[in-house]
Motif scaffolding. Sequence first.
Motif, PDB file in Angstrom:
ATOM      1  N   UNK A 152       0.829  -1.206   0.000  1.00 26.19           N
ATOM      2  CA  UNK A 152       0.000   0.000   0.000  1.00 26.19           C
ATOM      3  C   UNK A 152       0.862   1.254   0.000  1.00 26.19           C
ATOM      4  N   UNK A 153       1.924   1.244   0.807  1.00 26.93           N
ATOM      5  CA  UNK A 153       2.827   2.400   0.857  1.00 26.93           C
ATOM      6  C   UNK A 153       3.475   2.647  -0.502  1.00 26.93           C
ATOM      7  N   UNK A 154       3.842   1.580  -1.202  1.00 28.69           N
ATOM      8  CA  UNK A 154       4.458   1.743  -2.525  1.00 28.69           C
ATOM      9  C   UNK A 154       3.489   2.405  -3.502  1.00 28.69           C
ATOM     10  N   UNK A 155       2.218   1.981  -3.485  1.00 30.24           N
ATOM     11  CA  UNK A 155       1.232   2.588  -4.388  1.00 30.24           C
ATOM     12  C   UNK A 155       0.958   4.037  -4.011  1.00 30.24           C
ATOM     13  N   UNK A 156       0.915   4.331  -2.718  1.00 31.47           N
ATOM     14  CA  UNK A 156       0.688   5.715  -2.278  1.00 31.47           C
ATOM     15  C   UNK A 156       1.865   6.592  -2.694  1.00 31.47           C
ATOM     16  N   UNK A 157       3.078   6.091  -2.525  1.00 28.36           N
ATOM     17  CA  UNK A 157       4.270   6.844  -2.950  1.00 28.36           C
ATOM     18  C   UNK A 157       4.228   7.102  -4.456  1.00 28.36           C
ATOM     19  N   UNK A 158       3.796   6.113  -5.232  1.00 28.35           N
ATOM     20  CA  UNK A 158       3.678   6.302  -6.688  1.00 28.35           C
ATOM     21  C   UNK A 158       2.666   7.404  -7.002  1.00 28.35           C
ATOM     22  N   UNK A 159       1.537   7.421  -6.306  1.00 26.59           N
ATOM     23  CA  UNK A 159       0.529   8.453  -6.546  1.00 26.59           C
ATOM     24  C   UNK A 159       1.002   9.839  -6.159  1.00 26.59           C
ATOM     25  N   UNK A 160       1.660   9.950  -5.027  1.00 28.49           N
ATOM     26  CA  UNK A 160       2.181  11.246  -4.577  1.00 28.49           C
ATOM     27  C   UNK A 160       3.279  11.728  -5.522  1.00 28.49           C
ATOM     28  N   UNK A 161       4.128  10.815  -5.972  1.00 28.25           N
ATOM     29  CA  UNK A 161       5.195  11.179  -6.911  1.00 28.25           C
ATOM     30  C   UNK A 161       4.616  11.698  -8.222  1.00 28.25           C
TER      31      UNK A 161
END
Length: 128
Positions: A46-55
Amino acid sequence: MDQITFEAPLWAWVAVGAVIAVMLAVDVFAHRDHLVIDLREALLRSAAWIIAGVTFGLVIRLWRGSGPAAAYYSGYLLEKALSVDNVFVFALPVGKLPVWLTLAVVVLTPATAVAGSAVPARRGTRAR
């Protein structure tokens, strides 16, 4: 109110489509042997997907400015709130959620949506 428009060249749409296709392929094919994942792995994914969205939002901000970035983040927060809400809507019929968690979802879902919609208002822009 000013309307935020975002016109992107064809290469940008192709690049976004390619990145999404690669991310989906990694998500589907790299993890197809795992039938059950533990909480730690689920949180890391989940953190990886959130980081991708924020990036992606940061890329929009650097490329097109704060108005389109605020509109993106507002939509992102709204979609995140709705997706979390859907998880609980599917889980509620099972009846295994404690009452306090159900009440937290009922309160936090609209609060998250309101917070996401307030971002453009704070910046003096409005997403349409």
